[in-house]
Design a protein around this motif. Structure first.
Motif, PDB file in Angstrom:
ATOM      1  N   GLY A 170      22.106  44.351 -14.310  1.00 58.88           N
ATOM      2  CA  GLY A 170      22.879  43.262 -14.888  1.00 58.88           C
ATOM      3  C   GLY A 170      24.348  43.419 -14.575  1.00 58.88           C
ATOM      4  O   GLY A 170      24.726  44.102 -13.619  1.00 58.88           O
ATOM      5  N   ALA A 171      25.157  42.804 -15.404  1.00 59.43           N
ATOM      6  CA  ALA A 171      26.600  42.831 -15.177  1.00 59.43           C
ATOM      7  C   ALA A 171      27.352  42.779 -16.498  1.00 59.43           C
ATOM      8  O   ALA A 171      26.913  42.143 -17.455  1.00 59.43           O
ATOM      9  N   ILE A 172      28.480  43.466 -16.516  1.00 62.86           N
ATOM     10  CA  ILE A 172      29.451  43.359 -17.595  1.00 62.86           C
ATOM     11  C   ILE A 172      30.737  42.969 -16.889  1.00 62.86           C
ATOM     12  O   ILE A 172      31.256  43.724 -16.068  1.00 62.86           O
ATOM     13  N   VAL A 173      31.223  41.770 -17.190  1.00 63.33           N
ATOM     14  CA  VAL A 173      32.311  41.174 -16.418  1.00 63.33           C
ATOM     15  C   VAL A 173      33.571  41.033 -17.266  1.00 63.33           C
ATOM     16  O   VAL A 173      33.522  40.496 -18.379  1.00 63.33           O
ATOM     17  N   TYR A 174      34.681  41.498 -16.713  1.00 63.11           N
ATOM     18  CA  TYR A 174      35.991  41.338 -17.334  1.00 63.11           C
ATOM     19  C   TYR A 174      36.821  40.405 -16.464  1.00 63.11           C
ATOM     20  O   TYR A 174      36.656  40.377 -15.244  1.00 63.11           O
ATOM     21  N   GLY A 175      37.711  39.647 -17.089  1.00 60.41           N
ATOM     22  CA  GLY A 175      38.575  38.742 -16.335  1.00 60.41           C
ATOM     23  C   GLY A 175      39.849  38.461 -17.109  1.00 60.41           C
ATOM     24  O   GLY A 175      40.092  39.042 -18.176  1.00 60.41           O
ATOM     25  N   ARG A 176      40.644  37.574 -16.582  1.00 60.08           N
ATOM     26  CA  ARG A 176      41.910  37.196 -17.221  1.00 60.08           C
ATOM     27  C   ARG A 176      41.714  36.228 -18.368  1.00 60.08           C
ATOM     28  O   ARG A 176      42.623  35.951 -19.115  1.00 60.08           O
ATOM     29  N   VAL A 210      34.303  38.827 -20.416  1.00 64.44           N
ATOM     30  CA  VAL A 210      33.845  37.466 -20.181  1.00 64.44           C
ATOM     31  C   VAL A 210      32.338  37.322 -20.337  1.00 64.44           C
ATOM     32  O   VAL A 210      31.842  36.335 -20.868  1.00 64.44           O
ATOM     33  N   ARG A 211      31.579  38.306 -19.876  1.00 65.84           N
ATOM     34  CA  ARG A 211      30.126  38.156 -19.882  1.00 65.84           C
ATOM     35  C   ARG A 211      29.433  39.505 -19.966  1.00 65.84           C
ATOM     36  O   ARG A 211      29.824  40.457 -19.300  1.00 65.84           O
ATOM     37  N   VAL A 212      28.404  39.570 -20.767  1.00 62.56           N
ATOM     38  CA  VAL A 212      27.493  40.709 -20.811  1.00 62.56           C
ATOM     39  C   VAL A 212      26.122  40.120 -20.483  1.00 62.56           C
ATOM     40  O   VAL A 212      25.564  39.369 -21.283  1.00 62.56           O
ATOM     41  N   ALA A 213      25.638  40.397 -19.287  1.00 61.39           N
ATOM     42  CA  ALA A 213      24.354  39.850 -18.830  1.00 61.39           C
ATOM     43  C   ALA A 213      23.495  41.007 -18.342  1.00 61.39           C
ATOM     44  O   ALA A 213      23.673  41.489 -17.231  1.00 61.39           O
ATOM     45  N   LEU A 214      22.601  41.460 -19.189  1.00 63.85           N
ATOM     46  CA  LEU A 214      21.773  42.619 -18.875  1.00 63.85           C
ATOM     47  C   LEU A 214      20.299  42.268 -19.029  1.00 63.85           C
ATOM     48  O   LEU A 214      19.927  41.513 -19.920  1.00 63.85           O
ATOM     49  N   THR A 215      19.490  42.845 -18.171  1.00 67.62           N
ATOM     50  CA  THR A 215      18.038  42.675 -18.316  1.00 67.62           C
ATOM     51  C   THR A 215      17.441  44.016 -18.695  1.00 67.62           C
ATOM     52  O   THR A 215      17.499  44.414 -19.841  1.00 67.62           O
ATOM     53  N   ASP A 216      16.922  44.748 -17.751  1.00 65.89           N
ATOM     54  CA  ASP A 216      16.285  46.030 -18.037  1.00 65.89           C
ATOM     55  C   ASP A 216      17.330  47.122 -18.217  1.00 65.89           C
ATOM     56  O   ASP A 216      18.156  47.338 -17.335  1.00 65.89           O
ATOM     57  N   HIS A 217      17.278  47.788 -19.365  1.00 71.27           N
ATOM     58  CA  HIS A 217      18.193  48.909 -19.581  1.00 71.27           C
ATOM     59  C   HIS A 217      17.624  49.837 -20.636  1.00 71.27           C
ATOM     60  O   HIS A 217      16.966  49.409 -21.572  1.00 71.27           O
ATOM     61  N   ALA A 218      17.862  51.125 -20.407  1.00 72.54           N
ATOM     62  CA  ALA A 218      17.391  52.125 -21.354  1.00 72.54           C
ATOM     63  C   ALA A 218      18.489  52.499 -22.351  1.00 72.54           C
ATOM     64  O   ALA A 218      18.214  52.812 -23.500  1.00 72.54           O
ATOM     65  N   ALA A 219      19.738  52.449 -21.913  1.00 75.79           N
ATOM     66  CA  ALA A 219      20.865  52.809 -22.773  1.00 75.79           C
ATOM     67  C   ALA A 219      21.241  51.622 -23.669  1.00 75.79           C
ATOM     68  O   ALA A 219      21.048  50.468 -23.295  1.00 75.79           O
ATOM     69  N   PRO A 220      21.806  51.896 -24.843  1.00 70.70           N
ATOM     70  CA  PRO A 220      22.276  50.808 -25.710  1.00 70.70           C
ATOM     71  C   PRO A 220      23.397  50.013 -25.030  1.00 70.70           C
ATOM     72  O   PRO A 220      24.204  50.573 -24.279  1.00 70.70           O
ATOM     73  N   VAL A 221      23.447  48.727 -25.311  1.00 70.55           N
ATOM     74  CA  VAL A 221      24.461  47.855 -24.711  1.00 70.55           C
ATOM     75  C   VAL A 221      25.863  48.360 -25.046  1.00 70.55           C
ATOM     76  O   VAL A 221      26.743  48.367 -24.187  1.00 70.55           O
ATOM     77  N   THR A 222      26.073  48.812 -26.279  1.00 66.84           N
ATOM     78  CA  THR A 222      27.402  49.297 -26.655  1.00 66.84           C
ATOM     79  C   THR A 222      27.814  50.506 -25.818  1.00 66.84           C
ATOM     80  O   THR A 222      28.987  50.672 -25.501  1.00 66.84           O
ATOM     81  N   GLN A 223      26.862  51.345 -25.465  1.00 64.27           N
ATOM     82  CA  GLN A 223      27.161  52.506 -24.616  1.00 64.27           C
ATOM     83  C   GLN A 223      27.592  52.049 -23.218  1.00 64.27           C
ATOM     84  O   GLN A 223      28.525  52.602 -22.638  1.00 64.27           O
ATOM     85  N   MET A 224      26.933  51.025 -22.697  1.00 61.77           N
ATOM     86  CA  MET A 224      27.302  50.512 -21.372  1.00 61.77           C
ATOM     87  C   MET A 224      28.672  49.843 -21.406  1.00 61.77           C
ATOM     88  O   MET A 224      29.478  50.014 -20.494  1.00 61.77           O
ATOM     89  N   ILE A 225      28.953  49.096 -22.476  1.00 62.80           N
ATOM     90  CA  ILE A 225      30.271  48.467 -22.603  1.00 62.80           C
ATOM     91  C   ILE A 225      31.344  49.548 -22.708  1.00 62.80           C
ATOM     92  O   ILE A 225      32.400  49.449 -22.075  1.00 62.80           O
TER      93      ILE A 225
END
Length: 174
Positions: free
Chosen positions: A4-10, A31-46
């Motif tokens: 997926g993607a974690i996107v930052y922008g202006r 701007v966007r948190v778009a994740l599909t398959d993941h083992a780690a918690p979303v907060t950890q990825m952010i």
């Protein structure tokens, strides 16, 4: 590992940092948190992407993000990451109906980049695209979350902190 993607922008506004005494180069929007398959918690990825962002952008002091209640979001991923909740945005957004479809005001302005001097975006669209264009006000309540990237900024923002909203306070669009 995640897909997926974690996107930052202006951000959508070049005034995003103004309420916090920051210029556009000192603030970014998640701007966007778009994740599909993941083992780690979303907060950890952010958190990992925030560390990368901080290292790559030394002048950056603040990240802002929004949880859109019309999509059923309340900001649980930001709450779990210890972001500062500061309340909601303006509860109404000016949108337009063009050829029977609702579009955001920003999208209307993009359609009207070639407008004449003194002509509004709505007037341009009425003249060139849809003579029946009309404005509407739509409810778009969004929760605002802040993530300071340095201690001084965190101290500066703490007086703005409000209690986190609960999932029950979310009002999805009917």
């Amino acid at each position: 590992m995640f897909v997926g993607a974690i996107v930052y922008g202006r951000g959508a506004s070049n005034h995003l940092g103004r309420p916090y005494g920051l210029d556009q180069t000192q603030v970014a929007e998640l701007v966007r948190v778009a994740l599909t398959d993941h083992a780690a918690p979303v907060t950890q990825m952010i958190a990992a992407t925030l560390r990368q962002l901080r290292a790559a952008s030394p002048g950056l002091r603040l990240v802002v993000s929004f949880a859109d209640t019309t999509q059923g979001h309340h900001g649980g991923i930001y709450q779990a990451g210890n972001w500062i909740y500061t309340g909601t945005t303006d509860p109404h957004t000016l949108s337009y109906v063009v050829h029977g479809r609702e579009i955001h005001g920003r999208s209307l302005r993009h359609l009207a980049v070639a407008r004449g001097p003194g002509e509004t975006a709505e007037e341009f669209v009425r003249r060139t695209i849809d003579p029946h264009v009309r404005s509407i006000t739509t409810p778009t309540l969004k929760h605002r979350y802040l993530y300071p990237l340095d201690r001084a900024m965190r101290r500066q923002l703490l007086d703005r902190a409000r209690p986190y909203p609960t999932r029950l306070e979310v009002s999805p669009r009917a």
